[in-house]
Design a protein around this motif. Structure first.
Motif, PDB file in Angstrom:
ATOM      1  N   LEU A   1       0.855  -1.186   0.000  1.00  0.00           N
ATOM      2  CA  LEU A   1       0.000   0.000   0.000  1.00  0.00           C
ATOM      3  C   LEU A   1       0.894   1.240   0.000  1.00  0.00           C
ATOM      4  N   LEU A   2       0.688   2.100  -0.994  1.00  0.00           N
ATOM      5  CA  LEU A   2       1.458   3.340  -1.118  1.00  0.00           C
ATOM      6  C   LEU A   2       0.513   4.517  -0.939  1.00  0.00           C
ATOM      7  N   HIS A   3       0.935   5.478  -0.127  1.00  0.00           N
ATOM      8  CA  HIS A   3       0.116   6.660   0.145  1.00  0.00           C
ATOM      9  C   HIS A   3       0.912   7.893  -0.272  1.00  0.00           C
ATOM     10  N   PHE A   4       0.371   8.649  -1.217  1.00  0.00           N
ATOM     11  CA  PHE A   4       1.028   9.861  -1.709  1.00  0.00           C
ATOM     12  C   PHE A   4       0.233  11.072  -1.270  1.00  0.00           C
ATOM     13  N   PRO A   5       0.914  12.156  -0.867  1.00  0.00           N
ATOM     14  CA  PRO A   5       0.202  13.359  -0.419  1.00  0.00           C
ATOM     15  C   PRO A   5      -0.557  14.001  -1.570  1.00  0.00           C
ATOM     16  N   SER A   6      -1.478  14.871  -1.213  1.00  0.00           N
ATOM     17  CA  SER A   6      -2.279  15.552  -2.228  1.00  0.00           C
ATOM     18  C   SER A   6      -1.419  16.539  -3.008  1.00  0.00           C
ATOM     19  N   GLU A   7      -1.851  16.788  -4.233  1.00  0.00           N
ATOM     20  CA  GLU A   7      -1.168  17.740  -5.103  1.00  0.00           C
ATOM     21  C   GLU A   7      -2.194  18.669  -5.709  1.00  0.00           C
ATOM     22  N   ALA A   8      -1.704  19.764  -6.225  1.00  0.00           N
ATOM     23  CA  ALA A   8      -2.597  20.719  -6.880  1.00  0.00           C
ATOM     24  C   ALA A   8      -3.050  20.189  -8.246  1.00  0.00           C
ATOM     25  N   THR A   9      -2.242  19.341  -8.865  1.00  0.00           N
ATOM     26  CA  THR A   9      -2.610  18.805 -10.177  1.00  0.00           C
ATOM     27  C   THR A   9      -3.492  17.572 -10.020  1.00  0.00           C
ATOM     28  N   MET A  10      -4.186  17.232 -11.085  1.00  0.00           N
ATOM     29  CA  MET A  10      -5.088  16.084 -11.044  1.00  0.00           C
ATOM     30  C   MET A  10      -4.383  14.775 -11.387  1.00  0.00           C
ATOM     31  N   GLU A  11      -3.206  14.846 -11.989  1.00  0.00           N
ATOM     32  CA  GLU A  11      -2.517  13.623 -12.407  1.00  0.00           C
ATOM     33  C   GLU A  11      -1.273  13.381 -11.569  1.00  0.00           C
ATOM     34  N   ARG A  12      -1.094  12.135 -11.164  1.00  0.00           N
ATOM     35  CA  ARG A  12       0.068  11.726 -10.373  1.00  0.00           C
ATOM     36  C   ARG A  12       0.757  10.606 -11.139  1.00  0.00           C
ATOM     37  N   SER A  13       2.061  10.746 -11.347  1.00  0.00           N
ATOM     38  CA  SER A  13       2.857   9.704 -12.003  1.00  0.00           C
ATOM     39  C   SER A  13       3.772   9.061 -10.979  1.00  0.00           C
ATOM     40  N   VAL A  14       3.778   7.741 -10.983  1.00  0.00           N
ATOM     41  CA  VAL A  14       4.580   6.979 -10.029  1.00  0.00           C
ATOM     42  C   VAL A  14       5.305   5.885 -10.803  1.00  0.00           C
ATOM     43  N   GLU A  15       6.558   5.645 -10.446  1.00  0.00           N
ATOM     44  CA  GLU A  15       7.322   4.538 -11.009  1.00  0.00           C
ATOM     45  C   GLU A  15       7.694   3.588  -9.881  1.00  0.00           C
ATOM     46  N   VAL A  16       7.329   2.325 -10.059  1.00  0.00           N
ATOM     47  CA  VAL A  16       7.677   1.282  -9.099  1.00  0.00           C
ATOM     48  C   VAL A  16       8.578   0.292  -9.833  1.00  0.00           C
ATOM     49  N   THR A  17       9.788   0.114  -9.338  1.00  0.00           N
ATOM     50  CA  THR A  17      10.742  -0.803  -9.967  1.00  0.00           C
ATOM     51  C   THR A  17      10.852  -2.061  -9.124  1.00  0.00           C
ATOM     52  N   LEU A  18      10.613  -3.199  -9.775  1.00  0.00           N
ATOM     53  CA  LEU A  18      10.643  -4.507  -9.114  1.00  0.00           C
ATOM     54  C   LEU A  18      11.771  -5.351  -9.693  1.00  0.00           C
ATOM     55  N   ARG A  19      12.246  -6.302  -8.906  1.00  0.00           N
ATOM     56  CA  ARG A  19      13.246  -7.272  -9.371  1.00  0.00           C
ATOM     57  C   ARG A  19      12.846  -8.628  -8.797  1.00  0.00           C
ATOM     58  N   SER A  20      12.874  -9.649  -9.648  1.00  0.00           N
ATOM     59  CA  SER A  20      12.491 -10.987  -9.195  1.00  0.00           C
ATOM     60  C   SER A  20      13.393 -12.033  -9.836  1.00  0.00           C
ATOM     61  N   ASP A  21      13.684 -13.068  -9.065  1.00  0.00           N
ATOM     62  CA  ASP A  21      14.451 -14.195  -9.581  1.00  0.00           C
ATOM     63  C   ASP A  21      13.533 -15.339 -10.003  1.00  0.00           C
ATOM     64  N   ALA A  22      12.236 -15.123  -9.890  1.00  0.00           N
ATOM     65  CA  ALA A  22      11.268 -16.157 -10.260  1.00  0.00           C
ATOM     66  C   ALA A  22      11.269 -16.351 -11.775  1.00  0.00           C
ATOM     67  N   VAL A  23      10.834 -17.530 -12.204  1.00  0.00           N
ATOM     68  CA  VAL A  23      10.687 -17.832 -13.621  1.00  0.00           C
ATOM     69  C   VAL A  23       9.247 -18.248 -13.859  1.00  0.00           C
ATOM     70  N   GLY A  24       8.654 -17.750 -14.917  1.00  0.00           N
ATOM     71  CA  GLY A  24       7.278 -18.091 -15.254  1.00  0.00           C
ATOM     72  C   GLY A  24       6.393 -16.858 -15.238  1.00  0.00           C
ATOM     73  N   GLN A  25       5.103 -17.106 -15.297  1.00  0.00           N
ATOM     74  CA  GLN A  25       4.140 -16.012 -15.352  1.00  0.00           C
ATOM     75  C   GLN A  25       3.829 -15.498 -13.950  1.00  0.00           C
ATOM     76  N   LEU A  26       3.859 -14.180 -13.804  1.00  0.00           N
ATOM     77  CA  LEU A  26       3.504 -13.529 -12.543  1.00  0.00           C
ATOM     78  C   LEU A  26       2.379 -12.546 -12.825  1.00  0.00           C
ATOM     79  N   ASN A  27       1.332 -12.620 -12.010  1.00  0.00           N
ATOM     80  CA  ASN A  27       0.180 -11.740 -12.177  1.00  0.00           C
ATOM     81  C   ASN A  27       0.051 -10.829 -10.969  1.00  0.00           C
ATOM     82  N   GLY A  28      -0.604  -9.727 -11.173  1.00  0.00           N
ATOM     83  CA  GLY A  28      -0.834  -8.799 -10.081  1.00  0.00           C
ATOM     84  C   GLY A  28      -2.014  -7.897 -10.385  1.00  0.00           C
ATOM     85  N   THR A  29      -2.443  -7.179  -9.373  1.00  0.00           N
ATOM     86  CA  THR A  29      -3.553  -6.241  -9.500  1.00  0.00           C
ATOM     87  C   THR A  29      -3.144  -4.926  -8.858  1.00  0.00           C
TER      88      THR A  29
END
Length: 164
Positions: A119-147
């Motif tokens: 769960l990520l909580h970002f403070p309010s901004e004056a603009t309506m659009e928020r851009s976020v980059e989340v960088t992940l690294r995994s040693d797993a092999v195969g299909q990974l799903n998320g929501t």
């Protein structure tokens, strides 16, 4: 009686070789090459970069579908919200539980990771659009799903394949 000039030979050892017999392996190889190109183009379209948008069009995520195991995978998340209201993002599933979070940009005001949820909580901004980059690294092999959720109607499903 004279023989016609263009007579057909009577024995098999005098017959001319079939003109296409020598080219048949090349035709088969050419067909297989064309099939390989079509399949790889289709695979590139499915396994290339993905862009998913929530039904209410508030959340958009751009991410690579095909990633080498152990390599970084960056989720580019855009959230449209209301000016002055905080943004909360909830990332759930094996995509997160089998990965390490390398970095989050911009830095969230607060974050909570429990099991296969972040769960990520970002403070309010004056603009309506928020851009976020989340960088992940995994040693797993195969299909990974998320929501990814940014509210009750703002849900996107992510699916990536990690190869060795």
């Amino acid at each position: 009686m004279s023989r016609p000039l263009l007579s057909t030979p009577r024995s098999s050892k005098h017959r001319a070789p079939h003109p296409n017999r020598g080219y048949r392996p090349y035709a088969v190889a050419g067909g297989l090459l064309a099939l390989l190109l079509v399949v790889s183009a289709a695979g590139r379209a499915w396994l290339g970069p993905a862009q998913v948008i929530s039904d209410d069009r508030r959340v958009q995520v751009d991410y690579p579908r095909l990633v080498r195991s152990g390599a970084e995978q960056t989720l580019h998340i855009s959230v449209r919200g209301e000016p002055g209201k905080a943004v909360k993002l909830l990332l759930i599933g094996p995509l997160l539980s089998q990965s390490r979070v390398e970095r989050i940009s911009p830095e969230p005001q607060s974050s909570l990771r429990q099991g296969n949820a972040l769960l990520l909580h970002f403070p309010s901004e004056a603009t309506m659009e928020r851009s976020v980059e989340v960088t992940l690294r995994s040693d797993a092999v195969g299909q990974l799903n998320g929501t990814l959720r940014a509210g009750p109607g703002s849900v996107v499903r992510l699916s990536t394949y990690r190869h060795p």
